[in-house]
Design a protein around this motif. Sequence first.
Motif, PDB file in Angstrom:
ATOM      1  N   ALA A 170      -0.819  13.141  -0.226  1.00  0.00           N
ATOM      2  CA  ALA A 170      -0.399  13.563  -1.694  1.00  0.00           C
ATOM      3  C   ALA A 170      -1.067  14.638  -2.239  1.00  0.00           C
ATOM      4  CB  ALA A 170      -0.940  12.413  -2.255  1.00  0.00           C
ATOM      5  N   PRO A 171      -0.615  15.208  -3.197  1.00  0.00           N
ATOM      6  CA  PRO A 171      -1.066  16.631  -3.646  1.00  0.00           C
ATOM      7  C   PRO A 171      -2.672  16.535  -4.070  1.00  0.00           C
ATOM      8  CG  PRO A 171       0.744  16.018  -4.684  1.00  0.00           C
ATOM      9  CD  PRO A 171       0.576  14.756  -3.849  1.00  0.00           C
ATOM     10  N   GLU A 172      -3.048  15.270  -4.270  1.00  0.00           N
ATOM     11  CA  GLU A 172      -4.678  14.977  -4.677  1.00  0.00           C
ATOM     12  C   GLU A 172      -5.459  14.831  -3.398  1.00  0.00           C
ATOM     13  OE1 GLU A 172      -2.166  12.600  -5.432  1.00  0.00           O
ATOM     14  OE2 GLU A 172      -1.752  13.137  -7.407  1.00  0.00           O
ATOM     15  N   GLY A 173      -4.846  14.592  -2.167  1.00  0.00           N
ATOM     16  CA  GLY A 173      -5.709  14.679  -0.941  1.00  0.00           C
ATOM     17  C   GLY A 173      -5.686  13.213  -0.481  1.00  0.00           C
ATOM     18  N   HIS A 174      -5.043  12.180  -1.016  1.00  0.00           N
ATOM     19  CA  HIS A 174      -5.017  11.116  -0.761  1.00  0.00           C
ATOM     20  C   HIS A 174      -3.806  10.778   0.533  1.00  0.00           C
ATOM     21  CE1 HIS A 174      -5.461  10.379  -5.265  1.00  0.00           C
ATOM     22  NE2 HIS A 174      -6.689  10.038  -4.615  1.00  0.00           N
ATOM     23  N   ILE A 175      -4.302  10.091   1.478  1.00  0.00           N
ATOM     24  CA  ILE A 175      -3.325   9.842   2.557  1.00  0.00           C
ATOM     25  C   ILE A 175      -2.288   8.941   2.089  1.00  0.00           C
ATOM     26  CG2 ILE A 175      -2.922   8.955   4.841  1.00  0.00           C
ATOM     27  CD1 ILE A 175      -4.806  11.396   4.597  1.00  0.00           C
ATOM     28  N   LYS A 176      -1.014   9.138   2.237  1.00  0.00           N
ATOM     29  CA  LYS A 176       0.222   8.428   2.027  1.00  0.00           C
ATOM     30  C   LYS A 176       0.477   7.491   3.072  1.00  0.00           C
ATOM     31  CE  LYS A 176       2.851  11.952  -0.288  1.00  0.00           C
ATOM     32  NZ  LYS A 176       3.969  12.831  -0.080  1.00  0.00           N
ATOM     33  N   VAL A 177       0.568   6.226   2.882  1.00  0.00           N
ATOM     34  CA  VAL A 177       0.914   5.050   3.844  1.00  0.00           C
ATOM     35  C   VAL A 177       2.162   4.381   3.478  1.00  0.00           C
ATOM     36  CG1 VAL A 177      -1.671   4.829   4.634  1.00  0.00           C
ATOM     37  CG2 VAL A 177      -0.673   3.546   2.668  1.00  0.00           C
ATOM     38  N   SER A 178       2.729   3.590   4.303  1.00  0.00           N
ATOM     39  CA  SER A 178       3.658   2.870   4.067  1.00  0.00           C
ATOM     40  C   SER A 178       3.527   1.577   5.076  1.00  0.00           C
ATOM     41  CB  SER A 178       4.979   3.428   4.151  1.00  0.00           C
ATOM     42  OG  SER A 178       6.148   2.509   3.771  1.00  0.00           O
ATOM     43  N   GLY A 179       2.896   0.399   4.601  1.00  0.00           N
ATOM     44  CA  GLY A 179       2.835  -0.620   5.411  1.00  0.00           C
ATOM     45  C   GLY A 179       3.211  -1.925   4.925  1.00  0.00           C
ATOM     46  N   PRO A 180       3.084  -2.933   5.512  1.00  0.00           N
ATOM     47  CA  PRO A 180       3.531  -4.399   4.940  1.00  0.00           C
ATOM     48  C   PRO A 180       2.870  -4.611   3.774  1.00  0.00           C
ATOM     49  CG  PRO A 180       1.958  -4.574   6.801  1.00  0.00           C
ATOM     50  CD  PRO A 180       2.430  -2.886   6.803  1.00  0.00           C
ATOM     51  N   VAL A 181       3.439  -5.740   3.007  1.00  0.00           N
ATOM     52  CA  VAL A 181       2.858  -6.237   2.022  1.00  0.00           C
ATOM     53  C   VAL A 181       1.612  -7.063   2.205  1.00  0.00           C
ATOM     54  CG1 VAL A 181       3.010  -7.713   0.031  1.00  0.00           C
ATOM     55  CG2 VAL A 181       5.126  -6.409   0.505  1.00  0.00           C
ATOM     56  N   LEU A 182       0.579  -6.559   1.680  1.00  0.00           N
ATOM     57  CA  LEU A 182      -0.914  -7.161   1.869  1.00  0.00           C
ATOM     58  C   LEU A 182      -0.898  -8.582   0.901  1.00  0.00           C
ATOM     59  CD1 LEU A 182      -3.207  -4.269   1.865  1.00  0.00           C
ATOM     60  CD2 LEU A 182      -2.081  -5.136   3.752  1.00  0.00           C
ATOM     61  N   ARG A 183      -1.613  -9.611   1.530  1.00  0.00           N
ATOM     62  CA  ARG A 183      -2.008 -10.782   0.734  1.00  0.00           C
ATOM     63  C   ARG A 183      -3.384 -10.553   0.368  1.00  0.00           C
ATOM     64  NH1 ARG A 183      -4.391 -15.792   0.924  1.00  0.00           N
ATOM     65  NH2 ARG A 183      -3.306 -17.292  -0.275  1.00  0.00           N
TER      66      ARG A 183
ATOM     67  N   ASP B  31      -9.053   7.208   8.253  1.00  0.00           N
ATOM     68  CA  ASP B  31      -7.881   7.277   9.113  1.00  0.00           C
ATOM     69  C   ASP B  31      -7.546   5.855  10.100  1.00  0.00           C
ATOM     70  OD1 ASP B  31      -7.752   9.797   8.634  1.00  0.00           O
ATOM     71  OD2 ASP B  31      -8.454  10.554  10.482  1.00  0.00           O
ATOM     72  N   ASN B  32      -8.704   5.058  10.335  1.00  0.00           N
ATOM     73  CA  ASN B  32      -8.412   3.843  10.907  1.00  0.00           C
ATOM     74  C   ASN B  32      -7.849   2.716   9.802  1.00  0.00           C
ATOM     75  OD1 ASN B  32      -9.036   2.086  13.118  1.00  0.00           O
ATOM     76  ND2 ASN B  32      -9.825   0.682  11.586  1.00  0.00           N
ATOM     77  N   LEU B  33      -8.186   2.937   8.551  1.00  0.00           N
ATOM     78  CA  LEU B  33      -7.728   2.172   7.366  1.00  0.00           C
ATOM     79  C   LEU B  33      -6.341   2.495   7.122  1.00  0.00           C
ATOM     80  CD1 LEU B  33      -7.871  -0.103   5.456  1.00  0.00           C
ATOM     81  CD2 LEU B  33      -8.817   1.594   3.704  1.00  0.00           C
ATOM     82  N   ALA B  34      -5.893   3.787   7.343  1.00  0.00           N
ATOM     83  CA  ALA B  34      -4.507   4.294   7.036  1.00  0.00           C
ATOM     84  C   ALA B  34      -3.628   3.783   8.406  1.00  0.00           C
ATOM     85  CB  ALA B  34      -4.239   5.732   7.208  1.00  0.00           C
ATOM     86  N   ARG B  35      -4.401   3.622   9.490  1.00  0.00           N
ATOM     87  CA  ARG B  35      -3.594   3.008  10.656  1.00  0.00           C
ATOM     88  C   ARG B  35      -3.285   1.528  10.466  1.00  0.00           C
ATOM     89  NH1 ARG B  35      -4.874   0.082  14.715  1.00  0.00           N
ATOM     90  NH2 ARG B  35      -7.087   0.170  14.404  1.00  0.00           N
ATOM     91  N   LEU B  36      -4.281   0.864  10.117  1.00  0.00           N
ATOM     92  CA  LEU B  36      -4.073  -0.413   9.853  1.00  0.00           C
ATOM     93  C   LEU B  36      -2.828  -0.731   8.524  1.00  0.00           C
ATOM     94  CD1 LEU B  36      -8.058  -1.687   9.665  1.00  0.00           C
ATOM     95  CD2 LEU B  36      -6.166  -2.239  11.435  1.00  0.00           C
ATOM     96  N   LEU B  37      -2.841   0.162   7.700  1.00  0.00           N
ATOM     97  CA  LEU B  37      -1.987  -0.215   6.714  1.00  0.00           C
ATOM     98  C   LEU B  37      -0.480   0.472   6.897  1.00  0.00           C
ATOM     99  CD1 LEU B  37      -4.332   1.114   3.766  1.00  0.00           C
ATOM    100  CD2 LEU B  37      -3.477  -1.224   4.090  1.00  0.00           C
TER     101      LEU B  37
ATOM    102  N   PRO C  43       0.817  -1.270  -0.147  1.00  0.00           N
ATOM    103  CA  PRO C  43      -0.006   0.042  -0.031  1.00  0.00           C
ATOM    104  C   PRO C  43       0.865   1.241   0.207  1.00  0.00           C
ATOM    105  CG  PRO C  43       0.000  -1.005   2.186  1.00  0.00           C
ATOM    106  CD  PRO C  43       0.788  -1.830   1.249  1.00  0.00           C
ATOM    107  N   THR C  44       0.516   2.250  -0.904  1.00  0.00           N
ATOM    108  CA  THR C  44       0.969   3.690  -0.831  1.00  0.00           C
ATOM    109  C   THR C  44       0.092   4.606  -0.603  1.00  0.00           C
ATOM    110  OG1 THR C  44       0.830   3.668  -3.306  1.00  0.00           O
ATOM    111  CG2 THR C  44       2.786   2.697  -2.539  1.00  0.00           C
ATOM    112  N   ARG C  45      -0.996   4.567  -0.890  1.00  0.00           N
ATOM    113  CA  ARG C  45      -2.119   5.510  -0.593  1.00  0.00           C
ATOM    114  C   ARG C  45      -3.271   4.964  -0.336  1.00  0.00           C
ATOM    115  NH1 ARG C  45      -2.439   9.270  -5.700  1.00  0.00           N
ATOM    116  NH2 ARG C  45      -1.909   7.204  -6.629  1.00  0.00           N
ATOM    117  N   VAL C  46      -4.276   5.744   0.422  1.00  0.00           N
ATOM    118  CA  VAL C  46      -5.536   5.396   0.579  1.00  0.00           C
ATOM    119  C   VAL C  46      -6.491   6.736   0.757  1.00  0.00           C
ATOM    120  CG1 VAL C  46      -5.517   5.660   3.087  1.00  0.00           C
ATOM    121  CG2 VAL C  46      -7.233   4.047   2.142  1.00  0.00           C
ATOM    122  N   TRP C  47      -7.847   6.132   0.177  1.00  0.00           N
ATOM    123  CA  TRP C  47      -8.852   7.528  -0.215  1.00  0.00           C
ATOM    124  C   TRP C  47      -9.699   7.604   1.002  1.00  0.00           C
ATOM    125  CZ3 TRP C  47      -9.292  12.262  -1.776  1.00  0.00           C
ATOM    126  CH2 TRP C  47     -10.407  12.653  -1.641  1.00  0.00           C
ATOM    127  N   ASP C  48     -10.547   6.476   1.273  1.00  0.00           N
ATOM    128  CA  ASP C  48     -11.515   6.496   2.398  1.00  0.00           C
ATOM    129  C   ASP C  48     -11.355   5.065   3.074  1.00  0.00           C
ATOM    130  OD1 ASP C  48     -13.174   4.943   0.848  1.00  0.00           O
ATOM    131  OD2 ASP C  48     -14.197   6.595   0.360  1.00  0.00           O
TER     132      ASP C  48
END
Length: 157
Positions: free
Chosen positions: A94-107, A81-87, A33-38
């Motif tokens: 990001a400039p478009e308003g997305h939340i940047k995240v950096s988490g583990p690789v998801l399966r 915000d909770n999903l971003a925390r999980l990620l 994951p790199t970004r999330v919207w909602d």
Amino acid sequence: MGLTLISTPGPFSAAFDPRGAIVAAGQVFACTPTRVWDGDGPIWCREGPRIRLAGVAAREIDNSCRLGHPCPRASGTAARDNLARLLGGALGRAPEGHIKVSGPVLRCISDGWAKGSRTAAWCSAPGIGDLSCAQLRAGFALRWPEYGGRKVCTTGG
């Protein structure tokens, strides 16, 4: 995109729909994951796809609920915000308003096309488990059979 098959780290590979990185239903794939919207996505994956969490619906980021969609009590911002925390936690915007995240690789396991250029998928994070079920259990989303809701979450889902 032009790709029909992408190799990803580990035991996962993804067959992509050439129309726009839609992962074919039933395919197992990795998502960094790199970004999330909602609160139900999309989640942007470094590997290409954009994921809509399967089986659940969260409020839109503007706190609205579309006609005919499940409408949880939690705000769109709280769900995001909770999903971003999980990620892995928010790293800014990001400039478009997305939340940047950096988490583990998801399966992830694709449930197929989720409108637009999104793949509906059940994704698990190490130490958390299924993200759709985590959002559901925490009250940030409601079950939505239209998007892969055949699965039943264990414990509170």
